[in-house]
Design an enzyme around this catalytic site. Structure first.
Site, PDB file in Angstrom:
ATOM      1  N   GLU A   1     -55.970   0.577  60.101  1.00 25.99           N
ATOM      2  CA  GLU A   1     -55.128  -0.488  59.166  1.00 25.99           C
ATOM      3  C   GLU A   1     -56.527  -1.412  58.901  1.00 25.99           C
ATOM      4  O   GLU A   1     -56.015  -2.686  58.613  1.00 25.99           O
ATOM      5  CB  GLU A   1     -54.153  -1.017  59.744  1.00 25.99           C
ATOM      6  CG  GLU A   1     -52.733  -0.127  60.159  1.00 25.99           C
ATOM      7  CD  GLU A   1     -52.025   0.116  58.898  1.00 25.99           C
ATOM      8  OE1 GLU A   1     -52.200  -0.564  57.781  1.00 25.99           O
ATOM      9  OE2 GLU A   1     -51.092   1.003  58.831  1.00 25.99           O
TER      10      GLU A   1
ATOM     11  N   MET B   1     -58.079  -8.569  86.419  1.00 25.85           N
ATOM     12  CA  MET B   1     -57.288  -9.322  87.522  1.00 25.85           C
ATOM     13  C   MET B   1     -56.623  -8.413  88.428  1.00 25.85           C
ATOM     14  O   MET B   1     -56.272  -8.923  89.454  1.00 25.85           O
ATOM     15  CB  MET B   1     -56.261 -10.159  86.634  1.00 25.85           C
ATOM     16  CG  MET B   1     -56.988 -11.658  86.264  1.00 25.85           C
ATOM     17  SD  MET B   1     -55.985 -12.582  85.070  1.00 25.85           S
ATOM     18  CE  MET B   1     -54.546 -13.160  86.498  1.00 25.85           C
TER      19      MET B   1
ATOM     20  N   THR C   1     -56.677   8.128  54.951  1.00 23.71           N
ATOM     21  CA  THR C   1     -57.950   8.262  55.505  1.00 23.71           C
ATOM     22  C   THR C   1     -58.316   9.894  55.321  1.00 23.71           C
ATOM     23  O   THR C   1     -57.518  10.907  55.384  1.00 23.71           O
ATOM     24  CB  THR C   1     -57.918   8.175  57.014  1.00 23.71           C
ATOM     25  OG1 THR C   1     -57.306   6.680  57.205  1.00 23.71           O
ATOM     26  CG2 THR C   1     -59.247   8.246  57.756  1.00 23.71           C
TER      27      THR C   1
END
Ligand SMILES: Cc1cc2nc3c(=O)[nH]c(=O)nc-3n(C[C@H](O)[C@H](O)[C@H](O)COP(=O)(O)OP(=O)(O)OC[C@H]3O[C@@H](n4cnc5c(N)ncnc54)[C@H](O)[C@@H]3O)c2cc1C
Length: 389
Positions: free
Chosen positions: A368, A342, A136
């Protein structure tokens, strides 16, 4: 924290051989013993637990599905279960192992000269050397084909110039596999730490993968010998094939993060009482969440199992792996978000692991190949039409 006993609704355990279960047990014990008691502190302090590198090496985690050079020679299901258990601990640890094995050792193993293999594979496997993978760039993430990093031939050497961004383990790596544009196409170069013109600085302030080192690599006319180039691959096929290996592990790892969140939310819901002293687990809306979570985890386990068996028989290709990565990471993010809800206010506290997993999974969804990019890979596979541009 409630003791973890595994997540298996549909007798998934019957799919694993004794050897596969042994690997899972070993990694699960390692995570329970070495990771979970400390991971919240590492995450809070943005600390990478480097002291675990030799321990993980000793247990055979690095390049575990490769053969020879000291590697463990695991099948791809054993390897996947290892990644699942590691990411139940933390995505940062699984990311480190993915990069070391799938993104550095695999390309040296597959595309390197014998001298490169002898030099690096045993050292990387034993954790004596750390590797990173530089693909990258600041302006080229989803589209690495546009990369600007150059490798100019000068006699018997190459001169590398460019910048790589968001590189896992960048500043702690002894060797960086840097992908650069040469006269004859994209090539991979093994660039050693300390070479003149080569520097790494860390990216600070991440809210995600905080226990992982992420760096920017700067290459200012770095000279390497021609023997530093991986001789047996040219073009984008090289880095993309490495990504397929790493994405496979991520597809399993995400299940581990989801299991951790589901397990915590279930135990919490059984213990937490609201309204007339009843556990929140007795409410239909909570049960609906749990039913959705366990169903999606189970589907993800079956998908991972099938792709693993396909991979072991040489029939898994990159588009299969895209479905695994895309589905399982999205599933894990949704499970983590539901689990966080929750736990109410406790869901945002780092006394519980859920918010850490949720934040980590945001990176796992991006790196990725982002969720969108995997959508387009699957779209191209089913229509025959590439829609990236
Ligand atoms: C913690 C972390 C660790 C990393 N480690 C590494 C590493 O070790 N080595 C390495 O080389 N890289 C690494 N990366 C980089 C990662 O691979 C990239 O971030 C990723 O490829 C996405 O690139 P980008 O960030 O430039 O986003 P962009 O490509 O700019 O994408 C931005 C958004 O646009 C969307 N998009 C882009 N193109 C299209 C399209 N054609 N159609 C639809 N949507 C599109 C994307 O899906 C995304 O939502 C890491 C990233 C992170 C966060």
């Amino acid at each position: 924290m409630f003791p973890f006993r595994g997540v298996d609704y549909l007798e998934i355990d019957s799919l694993w051989s004794d050897e596969e279960k042994l690997v899972r047990r070993t990694v699960r014990d390692f995570v329970d013993r070495e990771v979970l008691p400390h991971v919240e502190a590492w995450n809070r302090e943005a600390h990478f637990p480097a002291h675990l590198v030799p321990v993980m090496a000793e247990l055979g985690f690095f390049g575990a599905n490769l053969r020879g050079y000291g590697c463990a020679g695991m099948n791809n299901v054993q390897y996947g279960l290892m990644m699942q258990e590691l990411e139940r601990g933390d995505s940062a640890l699984r990311s480190f192992v993915s990069v070391q094995g799938a993104l550095v050792m695999y390309p040296i193993y597959e595309y390197g000269s014998e001298a490169q293999k002898q030099r690096w594979l045993p050292a990387l496997q034993q954790g004596r050397a750390i590797g990173c993978f530089g693909l990258t760039e600041p302006d080229f993430g989803s589209n690495p084909a546009g990369m600007r990093t150059r490798a100019v031939k000068d006699g018997g050497e190459y001169v590398l110039t460019g910048e790589k961004a968001w590189i896992t383990s960048g500043s702690i790596a002894d060797v960086a596999l840097v992908w650069a544009r040469a006269d004859d196409g994209i090539r991979g170069f093994l660039v050693e730490k300390g070479l003149p013109g080569f520097a790494a600085r860390d990216i600070k302030g991440k809210w995600s993968l905080r226990a992982s080192v992420t760096s920017i690599l700067s290459l200012q006319e770095v000279r390497v010998g021609a023997e530093a180039m991986l001789p047996r691959v040219r073009g984008l096929r090289g880095p993309l094939s490495c990504l397929t290996q790493a994405r496979y592990g991520i597809g399993w790892g995400a299940i581990g993060a989801a299991m951790a969140c589901y397990h915590e939310a279930l135990e919490y819901a059984k213990a937490r009482k609201q309204f007339d002293d009843r556990p929140i687990a007795s409410h239909q809306l909570i049960q609906e969440k749990l039913a959705d979570m366990i169903t999606e985890i189970t589907k993800a386990q079956l998908l991972a199992h099938h792709v693993g068996r396909l991979k072991d028989s040489g029939r898994a290709d990159f588009a299969h792996v895209s479905m695994l990565k895309r589905n399982n990471v999205r599933m894990a993010l949704e499970v983590a978000r539901a689990a966080r809800d929750m736990l109410g206010a406790n869901g945002v506290a780092d006394e519980y692991p859920i918010f850490r997993h949720l934040c980590n999974l945001e990176s796992v969804s991006t790196y990725e190949g982002t969720h969108n990019i995997h959508t387009l890979i699957i779209g191209e596979r089913v229509t025959g039409i590439a829609a990236y541009r």
